[in-house]
Design a protein around this motif. Sequence first.
Motif, short mmCIF file in Angstrom:
data_model
loop_
_atom_site.label_atom_id
_atom_site.label_comp_id
_atom_site.label_asym_id
_atom_site.label_seq_id
_atom_site.Cartn_x
_atom_site.Cartn_y
_atom_site.Cartn_z
N GLY A 31 -62.35 -34.05 125.29
CA GLY A 31 -63.74 -33.60 125.19
C GLY A 31 -63.94 -32.13 125.45
O GLY A 31 -64.88 -31.52 124.94
N ARG A 97 -65.47 -35.43 122.03
CA ARG A 97 -65.95 -36.27 123.14
C ARG A 97 -66.25 -37.67 122.63
O ARG A 97 -67.08 -37.86 121.75
N THR A 99 -67.95 -41.04 122.49
CA THR A 99 -69.26 -41.52 122.92
C THR A 99 -69.37 -43.03 122.95
O THR A 99 -70.14 -43.59 123.73
N ALA A 114 -67.00 -40.41 118.08
CA ALA A 114 -66.83 -39.19 118.86
C ALA A 114 -67.75 -38.10 118.34
O ALA A 114 -68.25 -38.17 117.21
N ARG A 116 -68.13 -33.85 117.85
CA ARG A 116 -67.48 -32.54 117.83
C ARG A 116 -68.48 -31.52 117.30
O ARG A 116 -68.91 -31.59 116.16
#
Length: 480
Positions: A31, A97, A99, A114, A116
Amino acid sequence: MVVVGAGLSGIAAAHYLRSECPQERFVILEGRDAIGGTWDLFRYPGIRSDSDMFTLGYTFRPWTSDAAIADGAAIRDYIRATAREEGVLPQIRFGHRVTSANWDPATARWNVEAEREGQALRLTCRFLFFCSGYYDYEQGYDPAWPGRESFAGRIVHPQHWPADLDYANQQVVVIGSGATAITLLPSLAAKAAHVTMLQRSPSYIIALPARDAIGRALQAVLPRKAAYRLIRWKNILLSSALFQFSRRRPAAMRNWLVRQAQARFGPTVQQRDLQPRYDPWDQRLCIAPDADVFRAVHSGRASIVTEQVARFVPQGVELASGRVLPADLVVTATGLKLKLLGGARITIDGQPLQVTDALSYKGMMLSGLPNLAMAMGYTNASWTLKCELIARQVCRMLNHIRRQGLDVCVPVLDTDAGQTRPALDLSSGYIQRASGELPRQGSRKPWRIYQNYLLDLFSLNLAPLRDGALRFARRGETPR
């Protein structure tokens, strides 16, 4: 396979995947924009390991210095150098990251979401390995004391230490008594006019040599690998013995810890400032390398006060007694916030996972949750010791699945696990504050979490995979 996190445990996972599962394709989603996890995030003065480096370091890449306690920069460089030497940099996707993740039983795959740079990304994998630790990287625990807005100085939490903060010749108050506060006090005292450690309750402090004299002697006469193995096992056995003695004879251990601290502090610190409310190893012991905390207090540049905070006032911190501690800078070393699985939302066929209803399987998986593992280290010893055991166990499972033509592995709770309690059973504030968000553990194996490397070495890496609780299946079949 998707590995979440490129810190100490994520790089260990990558090593074992490459060495023990060479046929496995994997990617690491990180992340942040750097390798190192905790050791890249924390930059406060004096940050260092609170475990010896011969056990915090990797088995496959021995720590070669005689420095048993290393500073944050040295640990960060060590992790980065390991990632380079292991050749895992191409597998890391920075700024990704995670999620959410949903397990699809029909395909026996995880659908991972994720972010970005504000854009949503989706990946599919058959196994998900969280190596993201258990605390919130975004913010630490920072109590809302009244009057903070009236304080004329600056308030800083150690988790986000400003690079430009100049505290030279200032009056500094550090609120807290845990490992962070014990680390900060001598480091700040070297430049500040005076540092006061304001503790609401004391912690146990033990002085240890910053350099391992026995290790240095072994390194001088033995080949490097042989010396490393001996030093590592010496430290594993000594820390295990200390923990077991603390659990079996808490009163004796308490008396010894308080007496040795009192002897080192001398009359400058009252005994009530050294008497914790809990037994040894109900929380982690605070280490003072080369007795640096004791020396800082003896020098007169630091002091310890045990009292409750009432409020902030313009000139400093007002205590419950009405006394005001003058301050130009207040450091709130008040702890962490827990965030399991990196804060990702986990669902099974669209249904949210109720973490508090799940039992921890061997400290690495959750009951009823397929093809997902978590790298969770020890609370009473080096984090890396157990993370390596878990990474190797994950590789064993992956190899078994591939050899047998299977798709699914899942811990199934269909027997009595015994009396349950939180998976993390320390009395530390950051764990107690999150007790309603943690999975639980049983009192019977394999649902019990052992804070014991020798037991885990057998349970995780030597015992048969098929233990009655860990079930395997092909896609669409009932795990058996």
